[in-house]
Design a protein around this motif. Structure first.
Motif, PDB file in Angstrom:
ATOM      1  N   ALA A  22      -8.378   5.747   2.865  1.00 54.07           N
ATOM      2  CA  ALA A  22      -7.479   4.804   3.523  1.00 54.07           C
ATOM      3  C   ALA A  22      -8.228   3.527   3.887  1.00 54.07           C
ATOM      4  O   ALA A  22      -7.696   2.418   3.756  1.00 54.07           O
ATOM      5  N   VAL A  23      -9.469   3.678   4.352  1.00 57.89           N
ATOM      6  CA  VAL A  23     -10.305   2.508   4.618  1.00 57.89           C
ATOM      7  C   VAL A  23     -10.493   1.712   3.334  1.00 57.89           C
ATOM      8  O   VAL A  23     -10.380   0.478   3.313  1.00 57.89           O
TER       9      VAL A  23
ATOM     10  N   ALA B 252     -11.821  12.904   3.746  1.00 55.64           N
ATOM     11  CA  ALA B 252     -11.887  12.055   2.551  1.00 55.64           C
ATOM     12  C   ALA B 252     -10.701  11.106   2.519  1.00 55.64           C
ATOM     13  O   ALA B 252     -10.823   9.937   2.117  1.00 55.64           O
ATOM     14  N   GLY B 253      -9.523  11.589   2.968  1.00 53.75           N
ATOM     15  CA  GLY B 253      -8.333  10.739   3.011  1.00 53.75           C
ATOM     16  C   GLY B 253      -8.493   9.565   3.942  1.00 53.75           C
ATOM     17  O   GLY B 253      -8.030   8.451   3.643  1.00 53.75           O
TER      18      GLY B 253
ATOM     19  N   ALA C 174      -6.834  17.984  -2.921  1.00 54.04           N
ATOM     20  CA  ALA C 174      -6.294  16.656  -3.206  1.00 54.04           C
ATOM     21  C   ALA C 174      -5.072  16.353  -2.350  1.00 54.04           C
ATOM     22  O   ALA C 174      -4.856  15.204  -1.947  1.00 54.04           O
ATOM     23  N   ALA C 175      -4.251  17.376  -2.050  1.00 54.50           N
ATOM     24  CA  ALA C 175      -3.040  17.131  -1.267  1.00 54.50           C
ATOM     25  C   ALA C 175      -3.364  16.735   0.162  1.00 54.50           C
ATOM     26  O   ALA C 175      -2.755  15.819   0.719  1.00 54.50           O
ATOM     27  N   SER C 176      -4.317  17.428   0.788  1.00 54.48           N
ATOM     28  CA  SER C 176      -4.675  17.065   2.161  1.00 54.48           C
ATOM     29  C   SER C 176      -5.271  15.663   2.209  1.00 54.48           C
ATOM     30  O   SER C 176      -5.026  14.903   3.155  1.00 54.48           O
ATOM     31  N   MET C 177      -6.035  15.298   1.184  1.00 56.77           N
ATOM     32  CA  MET C 177      -6.591  13.948   1.104  1.00 56.77           C
ATOM     33  C   MET C 177      -5.476  12.912   0.954  1.00 56.77           C
ATOM     34  O   MET C 177      -5.436  11.908   1.674  1.00 56.77           O
ATOM     35  N   ASP C 178      -4.549  13.159   0.018  1.00 51.49           N
ATOM     36  CA  ASP C 178      -3.500  12.185  -0.263  1.00 51.49           C
ATOM     37  C   ASP C 178      -2.581  11.967   0.929  1.00 51.49           C
ATOM     38  O   ASP C 178      -2.167  10.836   1.210  1.00 51.49           O
ATOM     39  N   ALA C 179      -2.230  13.050   1.640  1.00 46.76           N
ATOM     40  CA  ALA C 179      -1.332  12.900   2.786  1.00 46.76           C
ATOM     41  C   ALA C 179      -1.936  11.976   3.819  1.00 46.76           C
ATOM     42  O   ALA C 179      -1.266  11.086   4.359  1.00 46.76           O
ATOM     43  N   THR C 180      -3.213  12.175   4.108  1.00 48.80           N
ATOM     44  CA  THR C 180      -3.887  11.351   5.106  1.00 48.80           C
ATOM     45  C   THR C 180      -3.954   9.899   4.660  1.00 48.80           C
ATOM     46  O   THR C 180      -3.656   8.977   5.435  1.00 48.80           O
ATOM     47  N   THR C 181      -4.320   9.687   3.405  1.00 48.97           N
ATOM     48  CA  THR C 181      -4.445   8.320   2.895  1.00 48.97           C
ATOM     49  C   THR C 181      -3.106   7.606   2.895  1.00 48.97           C
ATOM     50  O   THR C 181      -3.010   6.440   3.313  1.00 48.97           O
ATOM     51  N   VAL C 182      -2.068   8.285   2.411  1.00 47.83           N
ATOM     52  CA  VAL C 182      -0.745   7.658   2.302  1.00 47.83           C
ATOM     53  C   VAL C 182      -0.239   7.206   3.669  1.00 47.83           C
ATOM     54  O   VAL C 182       0.221   6.067   3.830  1.00 47.83           O
ATOM     55  N   VAL C 183      -0.317   8.074   4.661  1.00 47.55           N
ATOM     56  CA  VAL C 183       0.224   7.744   5.984  1.00 47.55           C
ATOM     57  C   VAL C 183      -0.564   6.605   6.631  1.00 47.55           C
ATOM     58  O   VAL C 183       0.019   5.603   7.085  1.00 47.55           O
TER      59      VAL C 183
ATOM     60  N   LEU D  23       0.813  -1.211   0.000  1.00 49.83           N
ATOM     61  CA  LEU D  23       0.000   0.000   0.000  1.00 49.83           C
ATOM     62  C   LEU D  23       0.848   1.262   0.000  1.00 49.83           C
ATOM     63  O   LEU D  23       0.435   2.288  -0.561  1.00 49.83           O
ATOM     64  N   TYR D  24       2.032   1.223   0.634  1.00 46.56           N
ATOM     65  CA  TYR D  24       2.804   2.463   0.710  1.00 46.56           C
ATOM     66  C   TYR D  24       3.254   2.925  -0.667  1.00 46.56           C
ATOM     67  O   TYR D  24       3.393   4.130  -0.912  1.00 46.56           O
ATOM     68  N   ILE D  25       3.467   1.996  -1.625  1.00 47.75           N
ATOM     69  CA  ILE D  25       3.869   2.430  -2.963  1.00 47.75           C
ATOM     70  C   ILE D  25       2.641   2.737  -3.828  1.00 47.75           C
ATOM     71  O   ILE D  25       2.649   3.670  -4.628  1.00 47.75           O
ATOM     72  N   VAL D  26       1.564   1.972  -3.664  1.00 43.05           N
ATOM     73  CA  VAL D  26       0.359   2.244  -4.459  1.00 43.05           C
ATOM     74  C   VAL D  26      -0.226   3.597  -4.092  1.00 43.05           C
ATOM     75  O   VAL D  26      -0.554   4.410  -4.968  1.00 43.05           O
ATOM     76  N   GLN D  27      -0.360   3.867  -2.789  1.00 39.32           N
ATOM     77  CA  GLN D  27      -0.954   5.137  -2.380  1.00 39.32           C
ATOM     78  C   GLN D  27      -0.012   6.303  -2.674  1.00 39.32           C
ATOM     79  O   GLN D  27      -0.469   7.390  -3.029  1.00 39.32           O
ATOM     80  N   ALA D  28       1.292   6.085  -2.531  1.00 40.00           N
ATOM     81  CA  ALA D  28       2.238   7.145  -2.873  1.00 40.00           C
ATOM     82  C   ALA D  28       2.193   7.433  -4.364  1.00 40.00           C
ATOM     83  O   ALA D  28       2.213   8.597  -4.791  1.00 40.00           O
TER      84      ALA D  28
END
Length: 284
Positions: free
Chosen positions: A169-170, A164-165, A219-228, A70-75
């Motif tokens: 992530a869920v 949303a992130g 999109a950035a705030s969403m992506d940061a939350t999802t990635v972590v 997941l860390y590479i897919v979400q990144a």
């Protein structure tokens, strides 16, 4: 599907997601913005073919999770925010500040570190306790969305984007073990229904965030939350693998990604081209 097939899907997913973010931004801003949770936004957006393209582009990321952690897919998916900014700049004439470009450069370095640390693997089965925990997290997101919807402008976009992130992530955590299994059996899996629910919640909150500020902020705030969230739980619970001796690459990469996303949320400002268009009967 082997490791290389997973990477090919990931690249296509990032490109499709970038187009999808732009499409979702255009479509979301055609709808009326409301200072409250509005589940009906998905009903209105469902009639917009541009938005549906953006929604459908995320299927490739689901398939990539079959063999990649997941860390590479979400990144990889998070890189779409940078690609979307470039597409918006070239095709739609969006304005992207120098500080946003610098933040995107930091994001790129973080992504390269994560790519270098990635090792393909099939996810471990989802522990029942984690499944119930993900359900509780999604319900909490829905509850927190009500006060977050009252926050205007860029801060509201960050709040809605972060929620949303969590929802996405869920989705990612549910999709990781499901992607490797028989796809025809998905309707029989409870995790699949939780994945669908999280997708709908995430899309509604992302649409609300896109109405409030620039694409990079939302999109950035969403992506940061999802990635972590997805990366940490993927490694600690689902058995995602890291190349030997490169655990610090993952830590450094995630740190840079989060720092870049926070920077974009701080310096990003909606240009006149990126602001929602006035809606009849609604103040601009």
């Amino acid at each position: 599907m082997g490791e290389y097939g997973g990477y090919a899907l990931l690249v296509l997913s990032a490109l499709a997601a970038a187009v999808g973010i732009v499409a979702q931004t255009v479509a979301a801003r055609r709808t009326e913005q409301r200072d409250a949770v509005d589940p009906g936004i998905l009903v209105r957006l469902a009639t917009d073919r541009v938005y549906l393209f953006g929604f459908g582009s995320q299927v490739l990321a689901f398939l990539a999770r079959a063999t990649l952690p997941l860390y590479i897919v979400q990144a990889g998916s998070s890189s779409a925010v940078g690609l979307a900014a470039v597409i918006g700049l070239v095709v739609l004439g969006w304005r992207v500040s120098g500080r946003e470009i610098a933040a995107l450069g930091v994001l790129a370095v973080g992504l390269l570190l994560l790519v270098g640390a990635a090792e393909s693997s099939v996810a471990a089965p989802m522990p029942p306790a984690l499944g119930f925990g993900l359900l509780a997290a999604l319900l909490a997101v829905v509850a927190l969305a009500f006060p977050a919807a009252r926050i205007p402008g860029a801060p509201g976009a960050v709040a809605m984007g972060a929620l949303a992130g969590v929802a996405f992530a869920v989705l990612a955590l549910c999709g990781r073990p499901l992607a490797a299994g028989p796809l025809l059996e998905l309707p029989l899996q409870p995790l699949a229904w939780l994945m669908v629910a999280s997708a709908l919640v995430g899309q509604a909150l992302l649409a609300a965030a896109l109405q409030r500020s620039s694409t990079t902020v939302a999109a950035a705030s969403m992506d940061a939350t999802t990635v972590v969230l997805a990366s940490v739980l993927g490694v600690t619970v689902l058995g995602d693998q890291i190349a030997a001796g490169r655990g610090w690459w993952v830590a450094a990469g995630l740190t840079l990604v989060v720092a870049a996303v926070v920077a974009m949320a701080v310096v990003g400002r909606p240009s006149r081209e990126q602001l929602p268009a006035p809606v009849a009967g609604v103040a601009a």
